[in-house]
Design a protein around this motif. Sequence first.
Motif, mmCIF file in Angstrom:
data_model
loop_
_atom_site.group_PDB
_atom_site.id
_atom_site.type_symbol
_atom_site.label_atom_id
_atom_site.label_comp_id
_atom_site.label_asym_id
_atom_site.label_seq_id
_atom_site.Cartn_x
_atom_site.Cartn_y
_atom_site.Cartn_z
ATOM 1 N N LEU A 279 0.825 -1.214 0.000
ATOM 2 C CA LEU A 279 0.000 0.000 0.000
ATOM 3 C C LEU A 279 0.859 1.265 0.000
ATOM 4 O O LEU A 279 0.559 2.230 -0.705
ATOM 5 C CB LEU A 279 -0.958 -0.008 1.191
ATOM 6 C CG LEU A 279 -2.054 -1.079 1.118
ATOM 7 C CD1 LEU A 279 -2.787 -1.212 2.432
ATOM 8 C CD2 LEU A 279 -3.038 -0.764 -0.002
ATOM 9 N N MET A 280 1.950 1.234 0.769
ATOM 10 C CA MET A 280 2.842 2.409 0.773
ATOM 11 C C MET A 280 3.563 2.513 -0.575
ATOM 12 O O MET A 280 3.901 3.619 -1.009
ATOM 13 C CB MET A 280 3.846 2.307 1.922
ATOM 14 C CG MET A 280 3.224 2.362 3.306
ATOM 15 S SD MET A 280 1.961 3.623 3.491
ATOM 16 C CE MET A 280 1.541 3.472 5.207
ATOM 17 N N VAL B 166 -2.093 5.562 1.857
ATOM 18 C CA VAL B 166 -1.347 5.712 3.123
ATOM 19 C C VAL B 166 -2.261 5.421 4.311
ATOM 20 O O VAL B 166 -1.853 4.754 5.265
ATOM 21 C CB VAL B 166 -0.725 7.134 3.231
ATOM 22 C CG1 VAL B 166 -0.276 7.420 4.652
ATOM 23 C CG2 VAL B 166 0.448 7.264 2.285
ATOM 24 N N LYS B 167 -3.517 5.890 4.238
ATOM 25 C CA LYS B 167 -4.449 5.647 5.359
ATOM 26 C C LYS B 167 -4.686 4.142 5.550
ATOM 27 O O LYS B 167 -4.677 3.653 6.674
ATOM 28 C CB LYS B 167 -5.772 6.372 5.104
ATOM 29 C CG LYS B 167 -5.697 7.848 5.463
ATOM 30 C CD LYS B 167 -7.027 8.524 5.235
ATOM 31 C CE LYS B 167 -6.961 9.988 5.638
ATOM 32 N NZ LYS B 167 -8.183 10.711 5.234
ATOM 33 N N ALA B 168 -4.902 3.432 4.431
ATOM 34 C CA ALA B 168 -5.119 1.974 4.531
ATOM 35 C C ALA B 168 -3.835 1.279 5.014
ATOM 36 O O ALA B 168 -3.889 0.386 5.863
ATOM 37 C CB ALA B 168 -5.552 1.418 3.181
ATOM 38 N N GLY B 169 -2.695 1.707 4.490
ATOM 39 C CA GLY B 169 -1.405 1.116 4.881
ATOM 40 C C GLY B 169 -1.095 1.334 6.348
ATOM 41 O O GLY B 169 -0.554 0.460 7.025
ATOM 42 N N GLY C 39 -3.902 -13.081 0.670
ATOM 43 C CA GLY C 39 -5.237 -12.705 1.159
ATOM 44 C C GLY C 39 -5.259 -11.330 1.789
ATOM 45 O O GLY C 39 -6.104 -10.489 1.473
ATOM 46 N N TRP C 40 -4.303 -11.062 2.692
ATOM 47 C CA TRP C 40 -4.265 -9.757 3.368
ATOM 48 C C TRP C 40 -3.969 -8.632 2.374
ATOM 49 O O TRP C 40 -4.512 -7.531 2.497
ATOM 50 C CB TRP C 40 -3.246 -9.749 4.506
ATOM 51 C CG TRP C 40 -3.674 -10.493 5.737
ATOM 52 C CD1 TRP C 40 -3.084 -11.581 6.286
ATOM 53 C CD2 TRP C 40 -4.806 -10.204 6.576
ATOM 54 N NE1 TRP C 40 -3.771 -11.994 7.394
ATOM 55 C CE2 TRP C 40 -4.821 -11.174 7.606
ATOM 56 C CE3 TRP C 40 -5.801 -9.228 6.557
ATOM 57 C CZ2 TRP C 40 -5.795 -11.180 8.605
ATOM 58 C CZ3 TRP C 40 -6.781 -9.247 7.547
ATOM 59 C CH2 TRP C 40 -6.770 -10.215 8.563
ATOM 60 N N ILE C 41 -3.103 -8.901 1.386
ATOM 61 C CA ILE C 41 -2.797 -7.864 0.387
ATOM 62 C C ILE C 41 -4.063 -7.541 -0.429
ATOM 63 O O ILE C 41 -4.372 -6.368 -0.666
ATOM 64 C CB ILE C 41 -1.624 -8.301 -0.528
ATOM 65 C CG1 ILE C 41 -0.309 -8.246 0.258
ATOM 66 C CG2 ILE C 41 -1.519 -7.405 -1.767
ATOM 67 C CD1 ILE C 41 0.902 -8.784 -0.482
ATOM 68 N N MET D 293 -9.591 -2.299 0.579
ATOM 69 C CA MET D 293 -9.817 -1.208 1.544
ATOM 70 C C MET D 293 -9.339 0.124 0.968
ATOM 71 O O MET D 293 -9.990 1.153 1.128
ATOM 72 C CB MET D 293 -9.081 -1.521 2.859
ATOM 73 C CG MET D 293 -9.766 -2.591 3.677
ATOM 74 S SD MET D 293 -8.762 -3.156 5.037
ATOM 75 C CE MET D 293 -8.846 -1.753 6.106
ATOM 76 N N TYR D 294 -8.199 0.083 0.287
ATOM 77 C CA TYR D 294 -7.654 1.303 -0.332
ATOM 78 C C TYR D 294 -8.617 1.849 -1.394
ATOM 79 O O TYR D 294 -8.888 3.051 -1.465
ATOM 80 C CB TYR D 294 -6.269 0.989 -0.919
ATOM 81 C CG TYR D 294 -5.901 1.759 -2.159
ATOM 82 C CD1 TYR D 294 -5.678 3.132 -2.107
ATOM 83 C CD2 TYR D 294 -5.780 1.111 -3.393
ATOM 84 C CE1 TYR D 294 -5.346 3.837 -3.260
ATOM 85 C CE2 TYR D 294 -5.446 1.800 -4.535
ATOM 86 C CZ TYR D 294 -5.238 3.165 -4.477
ATOM 87 O OH TYR D 294 -4.917 3.856 -5.607
ATOM 88 N N ARG D 295 -9.170 0.947 -2.208
ATOM 89 C CA ARG D 295 -10.073 1.359 -3.286
ATOM 90 C C ARG D 295 -11.371 1.956 -2.736
ATOM 91 O O ARG D 295 -11.856 2.965 -3.242
ATOM 92 C CB ARG D 295 -10.365 0.171 -4.205
ATOM 93 C CG ARG D 295 -9.204 -0.124 -5.154
ATOM 94 C CD ARG D 295 -9.358 -1.489 -5.762
ATOM 95 N NE ARG D 295 -10.561 -1.555 -6.591
ATOM 96 C CZ ARG D 295 -10.557 -1.561 -7.924
ATOM 97 N NH1 ARG D 295 -9.422 -1.485 -8.573
ATOM 98 N NH2 ARG D 295 -11.665 -1.631 -8.584
#
Lengths: 64, 347
Positions: free
Chosen positions: B180-181, B208-211, B324-326, B332-334
């Motif tokens: 995410l970063m 960045v918020k999701a990361g 899975g987590w990625i 979540m980022y989208r």
Amino acid sequence: MNTINAILVQSHPLEGWFFGSGKALVVLAVALILLIGFGLWMWRAEARLKKMEAKLNQKTSRES
Amino acid sequence: MAHNVWKIGGFALITYVLVMVFVVPMGPGLLELRSTEGTFISEEMERPIPEYFLTGFATHWNEAPDQLSVIVRSQSNLVQLQVIEVLDDTHARIGVSLPYSLPSKSWDVLINHPVDGTLLLENGLFLSDRFIDESLALPALAIEEFAADLPFHFPYQPRILETIRNLMLHVPMWFTMFVLMGIAFVASIKQLATSRSMVEDEKAEASVKAGLLFGILGLITCSVWARFTWGAWWVDDPQLNGALVTVLVYSGYIVLRNSIDNAPLRARLSAVYNLFAFIILIILLMVLPRFTESLHPGKGGNPGFNSYDLDSALRAAFYPAVIGWILIGIWMYRVNLRFTRLNKLLK
């Protein structure tokens, strides 16, 4: 014999109890409920965002 | 529906991983061989034998108590010990009848059992009250190694024990944060290249918020694990401190964004800050801990888990956990990005 009992008790009783008594399955069930709940919440949030985006696009196209 | 398959796939993988984490049993290992300070008198030997207490972990000694064999080893010297009594699956009373003159004070303990296979406890027996003659050679003893006859299990690791399951929850958090970063880093570069549009700035902020959320989860799982294995919620370790500093640096990114009202200026300044933040992330988490002493596995000369996991049991759960987590992180980022854009449009 007291020494033996003392060693028996101190050799990681918590982990043994956690997995041996089936409590791990309860924790698994709770974790799965939370995960599925989170997934459904994300799905609904995305669907709502989609609807709102569509409404906003309609509004802006009408105004223009 | 087809474009949603990866989202369902992400959650399906994490469901599979959670089931693995809580259901797969641990492999057997040896915890300790400790003196009971007592003695035992056998029928064969007239003199009393010092009695020891052997503790196993996830062992199955009760399934074949007569076939439990305990051997101590120092270099090429092997001595068979007497199994006095198997108390249960993980506990046995052992008679340690070693001669007064020995080639070493420190001995490895080996267990042979048809179910658990051959288990080793390095330096498990220390005899400080013996005469040591390093040139001494004890009578030869032939032993055969047993292969474990067990279903699929996670490998036993001394000190880590059951908490090895946390590997599937802790490490993927950092992998997801990295991804995410990385997205935010690319978006910031694009933002600086095309400074008129705010699209890339929105991407960087959402990413960045999701990361950051995954970074905080990584710190929490780290602290819980450290408490069990190292005995403290936080230790002064370059890997742990580096992770905390990285999360704080990215928190600074959010603070910086909220402190500037002018949108183009905010986009440009936060893009520059984000470039430095990502470089700091690489240095503090990937580079620095490898060049300094660290307790963390895989850093500072410590071997990672892959070097112990000979049958790759952990990989069957770890790789799906990472993927899975990625996938969940990217989703979540989208969602966050769409929410941010919509919020701006409504304002």
